[in-house]
Design a protein around this motif. Structure first.
Motif, PDB file in Angstrom:
ATOM      1  N   MET A  14       0.807  -1.224   0.000  1.00 17.57           N
ATOM      2  CA  MET A  14       0.000   0.000   0.000  1.00 17.57           C
ATOM      3  C   MET A  14       0.832   1.262   0.000  1.00 17.57           C
ATOM      4  O   MET A  14       0.347   2.324  -0.399  1.00 17.57           O
ATOM      5  CB  MET A  14      -0.934  -0.003   1.219  1.00 17.57           C
ATOM      6  CG  MET A  14      -1.879  -1.194   1.257  1.00 17.57           C
ATOM      7  SD  MET A  14      -2.948  -1.191  -0.198  1.00 17.57           S
ATOM      8  CE  MET A  14      -3.845  -2.721   0.056  1.00 17.57           C
ATOM      9  N   GLN A  23      -6.460  -0.187  -4.710  1.00 21.23           N
ATOM     10  CA  GLN A  23      -7.721  -0.443  -4.011  1.00 21.23           C
ATOM     11  C   GLN A  23      -8.030  -1.939  -3.953  1.00 21.23           C
ATOM     12  O   GLN A  23      -8.457  -2.445  -2.925  1.00 21.23           O
ATOM     13  CB  GLN A  23      -8.877   0.294  -4.701  1.00 21.23           C
ATOM     14  CG  GLN A  23     -10.207   0.161  -3.970  1.00 21.23           C
ATOM     15  CD  GLN A  23     -11.332   0.910  -4.651  1.00 21.23           C
ATOM     16  OE1 GLN A  23     -11.165   1.425  -5.759  1.00 21.23           O
ATOM     17  NE2 GLN A  23     -12.474   0.999  -3.998  1.00 21.23           N
ATOM     18  N   SER A  74      -8.859   1.145   7.546  1.00 20.03           N
ATOM     19  CA  SER A  74      -9.407   1.190   6.188  1.00 20.03           C
ATOM     20  C   SER A  74     -10.632   0.283   6.114  1.00 20.03           C
ATOM     21  O   SER A  74     -10.611  -0.858   6.611  1.00 20.03           O
ATOM     22  CB  SER A  74      -8.366   0.724   5.170  1.00 20.03           C
ATOM     23  OG  SER A  74      -7.227   1.567   5.187  1.00 20.03           O
ATOM     24  N   THR A  98     -12.603  -2.300   4.625  1.00 17.38           N
ATOM     25  CA  THR A  98     -12.071  -3.380   3.789  1.00 17.38           C
ATOM     26  C   THR A  98     -13.090  -4.498   3.686  1.00 17.38           C
ATOM     27  O   THR A  98     -13.842  -4.764   4.636  1.00 17.38           O
ATOM     28  CB  THR A  98     -10.770  -3.935   4.405  1.00 17.38           C
ATOM     29  OG1 THR A  98      -9.849  -2.850   4.605  1.00 17.38           O
ATOM     30  CG2 THR A  98     -10.140  -4.975   3.490  1.00 17.38           C
ATOM     31  N   ARG A 129     -15.995  -1.521  -5.375  1.00 21.00           N
ATOM     32  CA  ARG A 129     -15.063  -0.385  -5.403  1.00 21.00           C
ATOM     33  C   ARG A 129     -15.732   0.887  -4.877  1.00 21.00           C
ATOM     34  O   ARG A 129     -15.077   1.749  -4.273  1.00 21.00           O
ATOM     35  CB  ARG A 129     -14.561  -0.156  -6.834  1.00 21.00           C
ATOM     36  CG  ARG A 129     -13.482  -1.127  -7.292  1.00 21.00           C
ATOM     37  CD  ARG A 129     -13.088  -0.850  -8.727  1.00 21.00           C
ATOM     38  NE  ARG A 129     -12.079  -1.771  -9.223  1.00 21.00           N
ATOM     39  CZ  ARG A 129     -10.760  -1.576  -9.129  1.00 21.00           C
ATOM     40  NH1 ARG A 129     -10.309  -0.471  -8.550  1.00 21.00           N
ATOM     41  NH2 ARG A 129      -9.929  -2.474  -9.605  1.00 21.00           N
ATOM     42  N   TYR A 152     -15.993   0.286  -0.689  1.00 27.42           N
ATOM     43  CA  TYR A 152     -14.878   0.029   0.236  1.00 27.42           C
ATOM     44  C   TYR A 152     -13.599   0.725  -0.252  1.00 27.42           C
ATOM     45  O   TYR A 152     -13.412   0.967  -1.444  1.00 27.42           O
ATOM     46  CB  TYR A 152     -14.613  -1.478   0.339  1.00 27.42           C
ATOM     47  CG  TYR A 152     -15.791  -2.250   0.912  1.00 27.42           C
ATOM     48  CD1 TYR A 152     -15.964  -2.365   2.288  1.00 27.42           C
ATOM     49  CD2 TYR A 152     -16.725  -2.843   0.055  1.00 27.42           C
ATOM     50  CE1 TYR A 152     -17.044  -3.068   2.801  1.00 27.42           C
ATOM     51  CE2 TYR A 152     -17.799  -3.543   0.561  1.00 27.42           C
ATOM     52  CZ  TYR A 152     -17.958  -3.661   1.943  1.00 27.42           C
ATOM     53  OH  TYR A 152     -19.019  -4.347   2.452  1.00 27.42           O
ATOM     54  N   GLU A 153     -12.777   1.019   0.769  1.00 28.87           N
ATOM     55  CA  GLU A 153     -11.461   1.606   0.449  1.00 28.87           C
ATOM     56  C   GLU A 153     -10.519   0.534  -0.138  1.00 28.87           C
ATOM     57  O   GLU A 153      -9.732   0.830  -1.036  1.00 28.87           O
ATOM     58  CB  GLU A 153     -10.840   2.196   1.712  1.00 28.87           C
ATOM     59  CG  GLU A 153     -11.608   3.376   2.284  1.00 28.87           C
ATOM     60  CD  GLU A 153     -10.925   3.914   3.521  1.00 28.87           C
ATOM     61  OE1 GLU A 153      -9.736   4.321   3.415  1.00 28.87           O
ATOM     62  OE2 GLU A 153     -11.558   3.923   4.592  1.00 28.87           O
ATOM     63  N   HIS A 154     -10.625  -0.679   0.424  1.00 25.06           N
ATOM     64  CA  HIS A 154      -9.746  -1.756  -0.046  1.00 25.06           C
ATOM     65  C   HIS A 154     -10.550  -3.033  -0.199  1.00 25.06           C
ATOM     66  O   HIS A 154     -11.422  -3.330   0.634  1.00 25.06           O
ATOM     67  CB  HIS A 154      -8.579  -2.008   0.921  1.00 25.06           C
ATOM     68  CG  HIS A 154      -7.653  -0.840   1.056  1.00 25.06           C
ATOM     69  ND1 HIS A 154      -6.898  -0.361   0.015  1.00 25.06           N
ATOM     70  CD2 HIS A 154      -7.371  -0.037   2.124  1.00 25.06           C
ATOM     71  CE1 HIS A 154      -6.176   0.666   0.419  1.00 25.06           C
ATOM     72  NE2 HIS A 154      -6.461   0.898   1.716  1.00 25.06           N
ATOM     73  N   ASP A 207      -5.965  -4.337  -8.829  1.00 32.99           N
ATOM     74  CA  ASP A 207      -4.960  -3.288  -9.043  1.00 32.99           C
ATOM     75  C   ASP A 207      -3.556  -3.805  -8.736  1.00 32.99           C
ATOM     76  O   ASP A 207      -2.566  -3.277  -9.256  1.00 32.99           O
ATOM     77  CB  ASP A 207      -5.279  -2.083  -8.157  1.00 32.99           C
ATOM     78  CG  ASP A 207      -6.658  -1.496  -8.459  1.00 32.99           C
ATOM     79  OD1 ASP A 207      -7.079  -1.566  -9.637  1.00 32.99           O
ATOM     80  OD2 ASP A 207      -7.311  -1.003  -7.521  1.00 32.99           O
TER      81      ASP A 207
END
Length: 712
Positions: free
Chosen positions: A505, A514, A543, A545, A621, A624-626, A648
Motif C-alpha cells: 500500500m 484499491q 481502512s 475493507t 469499489r 470500500y477503500e480496499h 490493481d
C-alpha cells in the motif's frame, strides 16, 4: 587489489555459513535422529567386538645359507627384495599351516571351527579336508612382514587368547625353519643323485663330441692349425695372388687384341683390306708396294715404246698382277694374325679365370669345413665345460647334504600380550561419532538438494524480478495463523503482515491500490490464511475493507473467520440468485466485511469471466477503500487468471523452502502474459530462526525486545 577481492569474498563466505546455519536449524531433528541412530548402531557394534591379542615372533634370514642369495662386489652373500618376499610367502604357505594345525591340535579349537561352515560337506567327514579348511582359517589370522630393509621377518598371529597367539606364532616360525632345513637336506640328496646320473650322461656326450671332431678333421684333411686359422696361409692362398695378377694381365691383352681386330674389321669395311693399319705397317707389304711402284713405272715406258699388245707389255702386266696378288695374300695373313692373336688372348684369359674360380671354390669348401670343425670343437669344449661345472655342483651338493645348518633362526620368541591389541574401542567410538555426524549431515544435505524450494530473498528477487514484500513466519500446527492478528497483535506474525501492507500500500494512502488479489502457484501454500490476515491488517489500520473469497472450489474461509456461517455467497451473487447485500457479512474485526462461499462449488462455466464479476467489482469499489481477493491457485485452474486482471495489484504467496522454482516461474509468467499487475511475492511459513530472508529477517533474535513473542 587483494583487499577488494577479500571484500567480495567475505559476504559470500558469510552467505554460505548462513545457509548452513539455516539448514541446520530447519533440519536439526533429522540430523540428530540419523546421527543418533548411526551412533547407537555403531556403538553397539563396537562394544560387541571380541577382544583380539597379537603376538609376534621375529625370524632372521641368513643370506649365506640361502640358495637364493647373490654375491656382492666384495663377495658377501646378499638377498634381493624378491628373495626375501619369497621367504615371507614360504612362511605363509599352506603346508606350514597344516603342520602347525596338526602340532597344536587346532582342528578341534572352537575359535577356528567356524571356518568349516563354508568348507563343504567333505570338511566335516574327511580329516584331511577338515585340517585343510582349518589351516586356511588359521592363515587368515597370520600376518608376516619384513622389518623395513633388514633380514628380519615378523611373524604375527592374532587370536582371542594371548597365550594361544604366542604359541601359534612360535609354531609358525619353528615349523618354517624345520621345513626349510629338512627340505634343504632332502633337496641336496635328490640333487646329488641327479648330478651323478647327469655326470655319466655328460661323460658319454663329451667322448662322442671329441670323436666327431676327430673324424671330421680326418675326412676333410683339416689340421688343428688350419682349422684354428680358418685356412689362411695355405698353398691355395699362395696361388690366388699370382693367378689373379696373370688373369688381370691376360684380360688386358685380350681386350687389346679384340680392340685391334675390331679396328681392322672396321677399316676393311670402309676402305678394303689394303686400308688396314696393320697391313700398311707390314714390312713385307711395304717392300711389295715398292716393287709394284717400279713395275708400274716400267710398264708405262714399255707401253709407250711397244704398245699394249707387245709381249713385253704383257709380261710387265703379269708381273704387276703377281705383285698385287702377293700384297693381298700378305694383307689377309696380317688380318688372320690379328684374329688369331685375339682368340689366343681370350682363351688364355678364360683359362686363367677358370683356374682362379676352381681355387676359390676349393678355398670356400675348405673354409666351410674349417667352420664346421670349429663348431664341432666348440660343442665338444662346451660339453667338457658342462661336465666340469656339473662335477663341481655335484661336489657342492654332496657337501650341502652333510651340513645341517638352517637358513634362518628365531631371534625373539613371541610373548603373550598383557592386554588386547584390538579393537581400539575409544578410537572406534570416536570414528563412529564422526561417521554418525557425517551420515546426518549427508542426509539433510540430500534433503535440502531435493527440496528445490525458495529460501533466499536475493535469489527470488533476482530470478523473478519481483520484490519480496513480506516473510510471514511459521506458527504452531494447532493454531490458526490468521487469528494471531486478533490474539497476538504484537507478535512476529502480525508484524510481518503489517510490513507486507506497508510494502504493497505504501506509506502514503493516496497511491495505494484499491483491489489487492492474493494467489499462489499451487494449493496448500497458505494463500487463504494470508489473505484473511492481510484483510484484517488493513481493517485494523482503519481502512474500510472487504474480503472476497474467490476460491469457491475449496470454500475454506468460513472455517477460518469468527464470523457467522454465511447462507449465500459469491456464486449466488454472480448467478443472480442473491443480492450483494444479502451475501456480505460483517467481519470479526472493525472495518472488515466478508463475502464468503458457504459451500464448495464445481462447474465448467466461466463463472468469473462474464460481466457479472465486473459489475460486482464496480459495486464493491464504490463501497470500500480496499478489496482483498482470495484467488484460486494459478497452475491447473483458470479462475485465478480471469480474476487477477480485475485487481490493481496481485501478490503471489509462495511457501518458503517448499514451492518449486518452476511452479513460481510459471505462475508469474501467466500473470504478466494476461496483463495482470503482480507487485510482489509474500513468503509464507518461513522458519523464524532462518537468516535466508535477508533484510526482512525482522523476527530474528535481535528484535526480541520489540515484539511480544508468540511461542508455538
Amino acid at each position: 587489489m587483494t583487499q577488494n577481492v577479500a571484500r567480495v569474498a567475505d559476504p559470500r563466505i558469510a552467505e554460505v555459513f548462513a545457509i548452513a546455519r539455516d539448514t541446520l536449524h530447519r533440519r536439526w531433528l533429522t540430523l540428530a535422529l540419523v546421527a543418533l541412530a548411526v551412533l547407537v548402531a555403531g556403538t553397539a557394534f563396537v562394544m560387541t567386538l571380541p577382544p583380539k591379542y597379537a603376538a609376534t615372533t621375529r625370524v632372521r634370514i641368513d643370506p649365506s645359507r640361502n640358495p637364493l642369495a647373490t654375491r656382492s662386489a666384495d663377495g658377501r652373500a646378499e638377498l634381493t627384495t624378491e628373495a626375501i618376499e619369497t621367504e615371507v610367502s614360504a612362511i605363509r604357505a599352506l603346508p606350514v599351516a597344516l603342520e602347525v594345525v596338526q602340532k597344536l591340535g587346532l582342528d578341534n579349537d572352537p575359535e577356528f571351527a567356524g571356518t568349516l561352515k563354508n568348507a563343504g560337506a567333505a570338511a566335516r567327514t574327511n580329516t584331511t579336508a577338515r585340517q585343510t579348511a582349518i589351516a586356511n582359517g588359521v592363515l587368515g589370522h597370520l600376518d608376516v612382514a619384513r622389518e623395513k630393509l633388514t633380514y628380519l621377518i615378523d611373524v604375527k598371529f592374532t587370536s582371542s587368547s594371548g597365550q594361544k597367539s604366542a604359541a601359534i606364532a612360535d609354531a609358525f616360525a619353528s615349523t618354517y625353519i624345520e621345513r626349510r632345513l629338512t627340505g634343504k637336506a632332502s633337496t641336496a640328496e635328490r640333487q646329488s643323485e641327479w648330478f651323478s646320473r647327469r655326470l655319466a650322461e655328460l661323460a658319454v656326450e663329451t667322448r662322442e663330441a671329441d670323436q666327431r671332431v676327430a673324424e671330421f678333421r680326418g675326412a676333410n684333411g683339416i689340421t688343428e692349425s688350419s682349422a684354428a686359422n680358418s685356412g689362411s696361409g695355405t698353398v691355395l692362398d699362395q696361388q690366388v695372388a699370382p693367378l689373379a695378377s696373370s688373369l688381370s694381365l691376360a684380360e688386358s691383352e685380350a681386350a687389346g687384341a679384340r680392340s685391334a681386330l675390331n679396328a681392322a674389321q672396321g677399316q676393311m669395311q670402309r676402305g678394303g683390306i689394303g686400308s688396314v693399319a696393320a697391313v700398311l705397317s707390314s714390312e713385307v707389304v711395304t717392300q711389295l708396294r715398292a716393287q709394284r711402284a717400279l713395275v708400274v713405272q716400267n710398264m708405262a715406258e714399255v707401253q709407250a715404246r711397244y704398245g699394249d699388245r707387245h709381249p713385253e707389255t704383257l709380261r710387265v702386266r703379269e708381273q704387276l698382277a703377281g705383285i698385287d696378288a702377293q700384297i693381298q695374300a700378305e694383307a689377309r695373313r696380317v688380318v688372320s694374325s690379328l684374329q688369331a692373336n685375339a682368340a689366343a688372348a681370350g682363351a688364355r684369359a678364360e683359362s686363367l679365370k677358370s683356374s682362379l674360380s676352381n681355387i676359390e671354390t676349393q678355398r670356400a669348401r675348405d673354409a666351410r669345413n674349417s667352420v664346421l670343425a670349429e663348431s664341432l670343437e666348440r660343442e665338444a669344449a662346451a660339453k667338457r665345460a658342462q661336465y666340469d661345472r656339473m662335477s663341481q655342483l655335484s661336489l657342492d651338493s654332496m657337501q650341502a647334504a652333510r651340513v645341517s645348518l638352517a637358513p634362518a633362526e628365531i631371534v625373539d620368541n613371541a610373548e603373550p600380550p598383557a592386554g588386547p591389541t584390538s579393537p581400539n574401542r575409544p578410537l572406534l567410538l570416536v570414528l563412529t561419532l564422526i561417521v554418525a555426524l557425517a551420515a546426518g549431515t549427508v542426509t539433510i544435505a540430500v534433503q535440502e538438494a531435493l527440496s528445490g524450494g525458495l529460501t533466499s530473498v536475493e535469489d527470488i528477487e533476482r530470478e523473478y524480478g519481483l520484490p519480496v514484500v513480506a516473510a510471514v513466519p511459521k506458527v504452531g500446527k494447532t493454531e490458526n495463523p490468521a487469528d494471531l492478528m486478533l490474539d497476538e497483535p504484537t507478535s512476529f506474525y502480525a508484524e510481518a503482515l503489517r510490513i507486507g501492507r506497508a510494502a504493497v500500500m505504501g506509506v502514503r494512502a493516496g497511491s495505494a491500490p484499491q483491489v489487492v488479489a492474493l494467489t499462489s502457484a499451487l494449493p496448500a501454500e497458505g494463500k487463504s490464511t494470508t489473505a484473511l490476515a492481510f484483510a484484517r491488517t488493513l481493517a485494523i489500520a482503519g481502512s474500510k475493507t472487504i474480503l472476497v473469497e474467490c476460491d469457491v472450489r475449496r470454500a475454506v474461509m468460513q472455517n477460518m473467520t469468527r464470523s457467522p456461517r454465511p447462507k449465500v455467497g459469491i456464486v449466488e451473487v454472480l448467478h443472480g440468485d442473491a443480492s450483494v447485500d444479502e451475501a456480505i457479512m460483517t467481519g470479526d474485526v472493525p472495518n472488515l466485511d466478508v463475502l464468503l462461499q458457504p459451500t464448495r462449488f464445481f462447474s465448467s462455466e466461466n463463472l468469473f469471466g462474464e460481466h457479472a464479476m465486473d459489475a460486482l467489482m464496480r459495486d464493491l469499489r464504490g463501497r470500500y477503500e480496499h478489496i482483498v481477493l482470495d484467488l484460486p491457485p494459478l497452475l491447473g485452474l483458470a479462475d485465478g487468471r480471469f480474476l487477477a486482471i480485475l485487481a490493481d495489484a496481485t501478490i503471489v504467496v509462495v511457501k518458503w523452502n517448499d514451492t518449486s522454482r518452476g511452479a513460481v516461474s510459471s505462475a508469474i509468467n501467466f500473470l504478466r502474459t494476461d496483463g495482470s499487475r503482480p507487485v510482489g511475492i509474500m513468503l509464507s511459513m518461513v522458519d523464524p530462526a532462518s537468516a535466508s530472508a535477508g533484510a526482512l529477517n525482522y523476527y530474528s533474535n535481535k528484535y526480541s525486545d520489540y515484539y511480544q513473542n508468540y511461542r508455538s
